[in-house]
Design an enzyme around this catalytic site. Structure first.
Site, PDB file in Angstrom:
ATOM      1  N   LYS A  50       0.843  -1.196   0.000  1.00  0.00           N
ATOM      2  CA  LYS A  50       0.000   0.000   0.000  1.00  0.00           C
ATOM      3  C   LYS A  50       0.880   1.250   0.000  1.00  0.00           C
ATOM      4  O   LYS A  50       0.614   2.208  -0.722  1.00  0.00           O
ATOM      5  CB  LYS A  50      -0.946  -0.019   1.214  1.00  0.00           C
ATOM      6  CG  LYS A  50      -2.073  -1.037   1.041  1.00  0.00           C
ATOM      7  CD  LYS A  50      -2.911  -1.285   2.287  1.00  0.00           C
ATOM      8  CE  LYS A  50      -3.944  -2.379   2.018  1.00  0.00           C
ATOM      9  NZ  LYS A  50      -4.764  -2.747   3.157  1.00  0.00           N
ATOM     10  N   GLN A  94      -4.401  -1.345   9.390  1.00  0.00           N
ATOM     11  CA  GLN A  94      -4.476  -2.697   8.826  1.00  0.00           C
ATOM     12  C   GLN A  94      -5.068  -3.673   9.844  1.00  0.00           C
ATOM     13  O   GLN A  94      -4.693  -3.669  11.016  1.00  0.00           O
ATOM     14  CB  GLN A  94      -3.059  -3.142   8.395  1.00  0.00           C
ATOM     15  CG  GLN A  94      -3.005  -4.446   7.638  1.00  0.00           C
ATOM     16  CD  GLN A  94      -3.665  -4.393   6.262  1.00  0.00           C
ATOM     17  OE1 GLN A  94      -3.765  -3.344   5.627  1.00  0.00           O
ATOM     18  NE2 GLN A  94      -4.126  -5.527   5.784  1.00  0.00           N
ATOM     19  N   ASP A 117     -10.990   3.116   4.244  1.00  0.00           N
ATOM     20  CA  ASP A 117     -11.399   1.706   4.239  1.00  0.00           C
ATOM     21  C   ASP A 117     -12.922   1.585   4.252  1.00  0.00           C
ATOM     22  O   ASP A 117     -13.466   0.521   3.964  1.00  0.00           O
ATOM     23  CB  ASP A 117     -10.884   1.014   5.510  1.00  0.00           C
ATOM     24  CG  ASP A 117      -9.666   0.156   5.264  1.00  0.00           C
ATOM     25  OD1 ASP A 117      -9.541  -0.375   4.142  1.00  0.00           O
ATOM     26  OD2 ASP A 117      -8.852   0.015   6.184  1.00  0.00           O
TER      27      ASP A 117
HETATM   28  N1  GUN Z   1      -7.126  -6.671   6.230  1.00  0.00           N
HETATM   29  C1  GUN Z   1      -7.537  -7.402   5.176  1.00  0.00           C
HETATM   30  N2  GUN Z   1      -8.124  -6.624   4.242  1.00  0.00           N
HETATM   31  C2  GUN Z   1      -8.088  -5.374   4.724  1.00  0.00           C
HETATM   32  C3  GUN Z   1      -8.527  -4.115   4.209  1.00  0.00           C
HETATM   33  O1  GUN Z   1      -9.099  -3.997   3.129  1.00  0.00           O
HETATM   34  N3  GUN Z   1      -8.276  -3.042   5.021  1.00  0.00           N
HETATM   35  C4  GUN Z   1      -7.671  -3.147   6.220  1.00  0.00           C
HETATM   36  N4  GUN Z   1      -7.505  -2.043   6.936  1.00  0.00           N
HETATM   37  N5  GUN Z   1      -7.260  -4.291   6.726  1.00  0.00           N
HETATM   38  C5  GUN Z   1      -7.451  -5.389   5.972  1.00  0.00           C
END
Ligand code: GUN
Length: 281
Positions: A50, A94, A117
């Site tokens: 990311k 995350q 998110d």
């Molecule tokens: N863990 C797995 N997928 C995601 C996501 O799309 N966003 C976040 N913040 N954590 C994740």
């Protein structure tokens, strides 16, 4: 005829290129903070990708790698600081978080305006009420893939396997918004095979290697594999790809299907958040 493969990597790359071009002339760059707590190996990989995607697109980015044993109140303090930081338009924590930290409290602490998110209950509520704002990245990526291959959604029967807040529930709502008839299946579903065989579009988001076999797929269905299982450093989806591609019309691979779209949609959401924040000034 075997299924056509949906090249999520190429589609995501095109979207990222387009974002980069939009960002190039901007005086203030879109800013994203990505927060990781602890050392979950998958989270390390995701967070690094990311951050790299932000850099490639010309974003301003900050990465926080916090200790596994950080206290919940200290994490909440950190989020509060990020909420006030004018350079940042997006904040992503995350998941999963260590067990001693309340995921709900953390997601509620992220300002809804910066919640790229779409997991804050305010944005989840907006999603449910059909009020467009920030949609969770993976579900948004799934819908974009369907649009890219020219798959009509309205009136189709979609079956989603998995009911997580990250994928299953929001993808079902997004497709309902697009006038699909949606069934959500889960571990207590009585006859999973029979339910799945009704699907024109089958989406699996469980994280169980080989869960979806050819017997569960109607001839000509579109199959989207969101599941990820790691085994000896290799990635596997929920769908038995070689088997299912014999009956599906389109299918996503793992890796290179939905995964790259999540990152592209995260960048897109950060741009959306920046625009909204600037409009409201
Ligand atoms: N863990 C797995 N997928 C995601 C996501 O799309 N966003 C976040 N913040 N954590 C994740």
């Amino acid at each position: 005829m075997p299924a056509k493969i949906i090249d999520g990597k190429a589609i995501a790359q095109k979207i990222r290129e387009n974002i980069k071009q939009q960002v190039a002339p901007m005086k203030t760059k879109p800013g994203l903070a990505v927060v990781r707590v602890g050392n979950d190996p998958a989270s390390i990989v995701y967070v690094n990708s990311k951050e790299k995607a932000c850099q490639d697109a010309g974003f301003y980015s900050e990465k926080y790698e916090l200790k596994e044993d950080i206290q919940e109140k200290d994490l909440l303090k950190q989020i509060s600081k990020l909420n006030k930081d004018k350079k940042l338009h997006g904040i992503l924590v995350q998941l999963p978080l260590p067990a001693h930290i309340s995921q709900q409290k953390v997601l509620e602490a992220i300002s809804p305006e910066k919640d790229v998110d779409g997991f804050n209950p305010v944005n989840f509520g907006r999603l449910l009420s059909g009020n467009k704002y920030l949609y969770p990245a993976t579900p948004k990526g799934v819908v974009r893939l369907l649009d890219e291959i020219g798959c009509k959604i309205a009136g189709k029967h979609v079956v989603v396997i998995g009911r997580s807040n990250i994928v299953g529930k929001p993808v079902a709502v997004l497709l309902l918004e697009r006038d699909a008839t949606v069934t959500i299946c889960h571990s207590k579903t009585k006859d999973l095979i029979e339910e799945c065989r009704k699907a024109d579009i089958l989406i699996s988001a469980v994280g169980k290697k080989g869960l979806v076999s050819k017997e569960m797929v109607k001839q000509g269905a579109v199959v989207i594999d969101v599941g990820i299982t790691r085994e000896n450093g290799k990635l596997f989806g929920d769908v038995d790809f070689d088997d299912v591609k014999k009956v599906a019309s389109w299918i996503t691979p793992v890796p290179g299907g939905v995964g790259p779209m999540t990152i592209a949609m995260l960048l897109e959401n950060t741009l959306v958040a920046k625009r909204k924040i600037e409009e409201s000034k």
